[in-house]
Design a protein around this motif. Structure first.
Motif, mmCIF file in Angstrom:
data_model
loop_
_atom_site.group_PDB
_atom_site.id
_atom_site.type_symbol
_atom_site.label_atom_id
_atom_site.label_comp_id
_atom_site.label_asym_id
_atom_site.label_seq_id
_atom_site.Cartn_x
_atom_site.Cartn_y
_atom_site.Cartn_z
ATOM 1 N N ARG A 190 0.820 -1.207 0.000
ATOM 2 C CA ARG A 190 0.000 0.000 0.000
ATOM 3 C C ARG A 190 0.854 1.257 0.000
ATOM 4 N N SER A 191 1.992 1.224 0.635
ATOM 5 C CA SER A 191 2.794 2.437 0.778
ATOM 6 C C SER A 191 3.594 2.769 -0.477
ATOM 7 N N GLN A 192 4.078 1.745 -1.196
ATOM 8 C CA GLN A 192 4.916 2.000 -2.354
ATOM 9 C C GLN A 192 4.189 2.715 -3.488
ATOM 10 N N PRO A 193 2.973 2.296 -3.908
ATOM 11 C CA PRO A 193 2.300 3.040 -4.982
ATOM 12 C C PRO A 193 2.044 4.485 -4.639
ATOM 13 N N GLU A 194 1.711 4.727 -3.343
ATOM 14 C CA GLU A 194 1.452 6.107 -2.955
ATOM 15 C C GLU A 194 2.713 6.949 -3.124
ATOM 16 N N ALA A 195 3.846 6.371 -2.703
ATOM 17 C CA ALA A 195 5.090 7.137 -2.836
ATOM 18 C C ALA A 195 5.436 7.370 -4.287
ATOM 19 N N LYS A 196 5.214 6.345 -5.133
ATOM 20 C CA LYS A 196 5.512 6.502 -6.548
ATOM 21 C C LYS A 196 4.616 7.553 -7.206
ATOM 22 N N SER A 197 3.325 7.532 -6.822
ATOM 23 C CA SER A 197 2.400 8.486 -7.445
ATOM 24 C C SER A 197 2.754 9.913 -7.074
ATOM 25 N N LYS A 198 3.243 10.116 -5.844
ATOM 26 C CA LYS A 198 3.592 11.463 -5.420
ATOM 27 C C LYS A 198 4.876 11.935 -6.111
ATOM 28 N N SER A 199 5.844 10.996 -6.187
ATOM 29 C CA SER A 199 7.104 11.416 -6.801
ATOM 30 C C SER A 199 6.972 11.628 -8.301
ATOM 31 N N ALA A 200 5.976 10.959 -8.936
ATOM 32 C CA ALA A 200 5.803 11.117 -10.382
ATOM 33 C C ALA A 200 5.188 12.462 -10.731
ATOM 34 N N ARG A 201 4.516 13.110 -9.800
ATOM 35 C CA ARG A 201 3.891 14.403 -10.077
ATOM 36 C C ARG A 201 4.928 15.514 -9.993
ATOM 37 N N PRO A 202 4.761 16.559 -10.779
ATOM 38 C CA PRO A 202 5.698 17.693 -10.707
ATOM 39 C C PRO A 202 5.626 18.358 -9.344
ATOM 40 N N TRP A 203 6.758 19.019 -8.993
ATOM 41 C CA TRP A 203 6.821 19.701 -7.689
ATOM 42 C C TRP A 203 5.801 20.816 -7.584
ATOM 43 N N GLN A 204 5.480 21.479 -8.709
ATOM 44 C CA GLN A 204 4.530 22.573 -8.674
ATOM 45 C C GLN A 204 3.117 22.082 -8.340
ATOM 46 N N ASP A 205 2.798 20.814 -8.648
ATOM 47 C CA ASP A 205 1.444 20.297 -8.393
ATOM 48 C C ASP A 205 1.264 19.768 -6.983
ATOM 49 N N TRP A 206 2.330 19.727 -6.216
ATOM 50 C CA TRP A 206 2.207 19.184 -4.845
ATOM 51 C C TRP A 206 1.516 20.210 -3.959
ATOM 52 N N SER A 207 0.767 19.702 -2.993
ATOM 53 C CA SER A 207 0.145 20.608 -2.013
ATOM 54 C C SER A 207 1.189 21.043 -0.989
ATOM 55 N N ALA A 208 0.793 22.033 -0.150
ATOM 56 C CA ALA A 208 1.738 22.533 0.858
ATOM 57 C C ALA A 208 2.127 21.430 1.844
ATOM 58 N N GLU A 209 1.135 20.641 2.240
ATOM 59 C CA GLU A 209 1.431 19.549 3.191
ATOM 60 C C GLU A 209 2.372 18.530 2.577
ATOM 61 N N GLU A 210 2.151 18.212 1.301
ATOM 62 C CA GLU A 210 3.010 17.235 0.648
ATOM 63 C C GLU A 210 4.435 17.767 0.489
ATOM 64 N N LYS A 211 4.561 19.082 0.210
ATOM 65 C CA LYS A 211 5.893 19.654 0.082
ATOM 66 C C LYS A 211 6.646 19.610 1.404
ATOM 67 N N ILE A 212 5.908 19.898 2.519
ATOM 68 C CA ILE A 212 6.566 19.853 3.848
ATOM 69 C C ILE A 212 6.997 18.432 4.183
ATOM 70 N N ALA A 213 6.071 17.463 3.915
ATOM 71 C CA ALA A 213 6.411 16.067 4.197
ATOM 72 C C ALA A 213 7.553 15.596 3.320
ATOM 73 N N GLY A 214 7.553 16.047 2.050
ATOM 74 C CA GLY A 214 8.636 15.648 1.172
ATOM 75 C C GLY A 214 9.963 16.261 1.569
#
Length: 248
Positions: A190-214
């Protein structure tokens, strides 16, 4: 111990008083010495007043008790002492046992020893008396053997139940281990696809929470790799070429 069917004066006295009478008789006390002591007791006086019209305990009453209730008490004491003696003898034969063995085993050991002793008596007999003794001996021996076989069957049954309990416990532990092993891959899946989907998206499309977590992940602090320079291709020049041709 007193026969419940006895109904004399001594038999109707409370048990502690009867016990004291028996102990004094065992120590050699006479009826004449016991009569004054008994008639001075309040319990005795109350009993004879209500049930015997005030007639006190006499030497004749104690004599009857000596031949009746006192004999019952003596037999009971002998039985208790004999049972204790058997326990001690059986404990010597099985010194490794922590607790006392059951009385059935004690009597079985005693019966075995008595049968062994009786073989000497059988050997000394002749004729019909010897045959009768031998048949009785064989009958007793077969009964004892059947009892021993039943004990062995019970012991085997106990061991079988213990093995079943141990097997059930091992199966339960194995199921728990298999269940815990199945849970681990499912969480990783369950954790690996989520990480892959987030990393595949451009940095500009990430939310503020995702940027902080990243930003908090160790891999985000790595310095970006510099682009690999393309190799420079140098063409060799022919020796007979003119300078202006080389520049071209």
């Amino acid at each position: 111990m007193s026969n419940p069917n006895r109904c004399g004066k001594i038999a109707r006295l409370p048990k502690p008083i009867r016990e004291e009478i028996n102990q004094r008789l065992e120590r050699g006390a006479t009826a004449r010495s016991l009569v004054p002591w008994l008639n001075d007791l309040p319990e005795v006086q109350a009993l004879v007043e209500v049930e015997f019209d005030g007639h006190l305990v006499s030497e004749h009453n104690l004599s009857q008790w000596r031949n009746g209730g006192y004999q019952d008490w003596l037999r009971y004491q002998e039985a208790v002492a004999f049972a204790e003696h058997l326990h001690e003898r059986a404990g010597d034969m099985k010194a490794m046992e922590k607790d006392r063995m059951p009385m059935s085993e004690v009597f079985s050991l005693w019966m075995t020893s008595r049968l062994a002793v009786s073989t000497r008596e059988i050997e000394s007999l002749k004729g019909d008396a010897a045959w009768r003794k031998q048949r009785q001996f064989c009958d007793d021996l077969m009964k004892m053997r059947r009892a021993e076989q039943r004990d062995e069957q019970l012991q085997l049954e106990r061991e079988r139940l213990e093995l079943q309990r141990a097997k059930a416990e091992l199966q339960r532990e194995r199921r728990e281990i298999e269940h815990s092993e199945k849970q681990r891959p499912s969480m990783k899946g369950r954790s690996q696809p989520e990480a892959k989907s987030k990393s595949a998206r451009p940095w500009q499309d990430w939310s503020a929470e995702e940027k902080i977590a990243g930003a908090r992940r160790p891999e985000t602090h790595r310095s970006p790799k510099s682009p690999t320079p393309s190799p420079c291709i140098i063409r060799p020049c022919a020796p007979d070429m003119e300078p202006h041709e080389r520049a071209a």
